[in-house]
Design a protein around this motif. Structure first.
Motif, PDB file in Angstrom:
ATOM      1  N   MET A   1     -31.768  -4.638  -7.365  1.00 56.64           N
ATOM      2  CA  MET A   1     -32.297  -5.765  -6.580  1.00 56.64           C
ATOM      3  C   MET A   1     -32.281  -5.416  -5.098  1.00 56.64           C
ATOM      4  SD  MET A   1     -30.956  -9.709  -6.466  1.00 56.64           S
ATOM      5  CE  MET A   1     -31.695 -10.890  -5.328  1.00 56.64           C
ATOM      6  N   ALA A   2     -33.329  -5.760  -4.385  1.00 53.70           N
ATOM      7  CA  ALA A   2     -33.423  -5.438  -2.966  1.00 53.70           C
ATOM      8  C   ALA A   2     -32.358  -6.190  -2.185  1.00 53.70           C
ATOM      9  CB  ALA A   2     -34.812  -5.806  -2.441  1.00 53.70           C
TER      10      ALA A   2
ATOM     11  N   LYS B   1     -33.296   5.218  -2.251  1.00 54.73           N
ATOM     12  CA  LYS B   1     -33.423   3.791  -2.538  1.00 54.73           C
ATOM     13  C   LYS B   1     -34.835   3.260  -2.252  1.00 54.73           C
ATOM     14  CE  LYS B   1     -28.558   2.745  -1.504  1.00 54.73           C
ATOM     15  NZ  LYS B   1     -27.639   1.985  -0.591  1.00 54.73           N
TER      16      LYS B   1
ATOM     17  N   SER C   1     -37.543   3.497  -3.894  1.00 54.76           N
ATOM     18  CA  SER C   1     -38.245   2.942  -5.059  1.00 54.76           C
ATOM     19  C   SER C   1     -38.008   1.441  -5.206  1.00 54.76           C
ATOM     20  CB  SER C   1     -37.803   3.665  -6.336  1.00 54.76           C
ATOM     21  OG  SER C   1     -36.395   3.546  -6.519  1.00 54.76           O
ATOM     22  N   SER C   2     -36.866   0.966  -4.739  1.00 60.07           N
ATOM     23  CA  SER C   2     -36.567  -0.468  -4.813  1.00 60.07           C
ATOM     24  C   SER C   2     -37.368  -1.267  -3.794  1.00 60.07           C
ATOM     25  CB  SER C   2     -35.069  -0.712  -4.573  1.00 60.07           C
ATOM     26  OG  SER C   2     -34.284  -0.042  -5.521  1.00 60.07           O
ATOM     27  N   HIS C   3     -37.956  -0.573  -2.836  1.00 56.59           N
ATOM     28  CA  HIS C   3     -38.723  -1.240  -1.772  1.00 56.59           C
ATOM     29  C   HIS C   3     -40.142  -0.666  -1.686  1.00 56.59           C
ATOM     30  CE1 HIS C   3     -34.873  -2.869  -0.290  1.00 56.59           C
ATOM     31  NE2 HIS C   3     -34.399  -1.664  -0.550  1.00 56.59           N
TER      32      HIS C   3
END
Length: 341
Positions: free
Chosen positions: A1-2, A65, A67-69
Motif C-alpha cells: 500500500m502506498a 518501491k 512499482s507501488s507508485h
C-alpha cells in the motif's frame, strides 16, 4: 500500500511544478544553442517533473518501491508505462485514410535498373526511394509518418541516468515500468535497445539521447552552437499516393554532414541520433488528400558501407555504394544542420 505521507508530498510538489521543467530546458538551450528558442513541439517534450518530484521518484527507484507508485509516476512524468493501456498504432485512425491489407502492386520509376518495378503495399507507402523519384508533379506512395508513441516526455537527466538502459538489465527495466512479456511495449523496448546498442557502420557516429540535455550535448559536440533545426510539419499524406510539389535543397554541404534524430518507441522519449557522411536535406511539399504537407527528406549519397541486405536495396534493386537512398523524416523526427553563413 502506498505511504500516505509520500502520496501527499507528491501531490503538493506536483501543484508547484508548473512550467519548471520547461524553464530549466529553455535555460539549458540558451546556454548551449545559438538560437533564441527551441521549436515548440520539442519544448513540449520537456519533462513536467519538478526537481523535487524527480528526487522523490529516484529515491523510490533506489529503494525498489517505484512499482507501488507506478501509476502516479507515469501520469506525472507523462511517460508510457503499461498502466497507460498503451496499444500499437492501429489501422482505424479516422484522421488518416484507411490502411489497406498487404496487397502488393507494382510501380515502375525512372532511374532503376531496366525499369525495375517496386513492390509496395497499396496505401502502405514506400520507405526508401531515389532522389529522381521525388520531382515536382510526380506521384509517390507515402508510408506512415506518425511517431509510434508521440505524446511522451523526456525524463530529467538525473532520473534518466538511473534507468538501466541495456540488454543485460532488460528484466529489471521491464519490471521498473510494469512491462509484460510479449506485449507491445516489450517489443518496443527490445527494438529500441537493438538499435541503441548495435555497432555503428563505418563512418557513423551515433547516440541514443535519453534526456533533453543529452540531445543538446550531442548536437553541440558534432555541429557547434550555430545550428538550424528542421522537422516535418505534420503526418498528412500518410498511406496516400501523393503528388509532389516544390522540392527545395535546404542543406547540401557534403563535407559537414547533418545530424538525423529519430524518435524511438520506449516508455519515455528517446532519440536515436546519428551522423552519416554525404547527406543532403530537402524540404518537399506533398499534396495530400486534405492539405499540403511540408515534409523533410534526407538523401544518403554514400551507401557504400550499408549492409547489402538493407531493405532499401531490396526495394530499389541496387547494392551498397551504387545509388543514393532517400527517406522521409517522420513525426517528432528532427534534422540538425550547421547554420550557413
Amino acid at each position: 500500500m502506498a505511504h500516505p505521507i509520500l502520496l501527499l508530498e507528491l501531490l503538493i510538489v506536483s501543484y508547484f511544478s508548473g512550467c519548471q521543467g520547461e524553464n530549466t530546458f529553455s535555460q539549458y538551450w540558451k546556454e548551449h544553442i545559438g538560437l533564441p528558442n527551441p521549436p515548440h513541439w520539442l519544448a513540449a517534450k520537456t519533462s513536467p517533473l519538478s526537481l523535487h518530484q524527480a528526487i522523490v521518484f529516484m529515491k523510490l527507484m533506489e529503494e525498489n518501491k517505484l512499482s507501488s507508485h507506478l501509476h502516479s509516476f507515469c501520469k506525472q512524468a507523462n511517460i508510457a508505462c503499461s498502466t497507460n493501456a498503451l496499444v500499437k498504432i492501429t489501422t482505424n485512425d479516422t484522421t488518416l485514410p484507411p490502411i489497406a491489407q498487404w496487397n502488393a502492386v507494382k510501380l515502375t520509376y525512372e532511374g532503376l535498373p531496366n525499369g525495375t518495378p517496386i513492390s509496395v503495399a497499396r496505401q502502405g507507402g514506400l520507405p526508401y526511394f531515389r532522389k529522381s523519384m521525388v520531382r515536382e508533379g510526380a506521384s509517390i506512395p507515402i508510408p506512415d509518418l506518425r511517431d509510434t508513441i508521440s505524446y511522451r516526455s523526456f525524463l530529467p537527466r538525473p532520473l534518466a541516468t538511473k534507468i538501466p538502459f541495456s540488454f543485460s538489465h532488460i528484466t529489471e527495466l521491464k519490471k521498473l515500468f510494469g512491462v509484460v512479456d510479449k506485449s507491445n511495449m516489450d517489443e518496443y523496448i527490445e527494438d529500441t535497445l537493438k538499435i541503441c546498442k548495435r555497432n555503428p557502420i563505418i563512418g557513423e557516429h551515433y547516440t541514443c539521447a535519453t534526456s533533453m540535455e543529452d540531445l543538446i550535448d550531442f548536437v553541440v559536440e558534432k555541429l557547434g552552437r550555430h545550428i538550424c533545426i528542421w522537422s516535418t510539419e505534420s503526418v498528412e499524406g500518410s498511406y496516400e499516393n501523393v503528388t509532389i510539389g516544390a522540392v527545395k535543397l535546404i542543406y547540401g554541404n557534403l563535407s559537414e554532414p547533418p545530424i538525423l534524430c529519430h524518435s524511438q518507441p520506449f516508455p519515455f522519449q528517446v532519440y536515436y541520433c546519428h551522423v552519416l557522411q554525404k547527406v543532403k536535406v530537402y524540404a518537399v511539399d506533398i499534396h495530400a488528400w486534405k492539405k499540403v504537407n511540408h515534409v523533410i527528406m534526407a538523401c544518403h549519397y554514400d551507401t557504400s558501407t550499408w549492409s547489402p541486405n538493407h531493405l532499401a536495396f531490396e526495394l530499389l534493386g541496387f547494392g551498397p555504394g551504387q545509388i543514393e537512398v532517400c527517406h522521409w523524416i517522420n513525426e517528432n523526427g528532427v534534422v540538425w544542420t550547421k547554420r550557413l553563413s
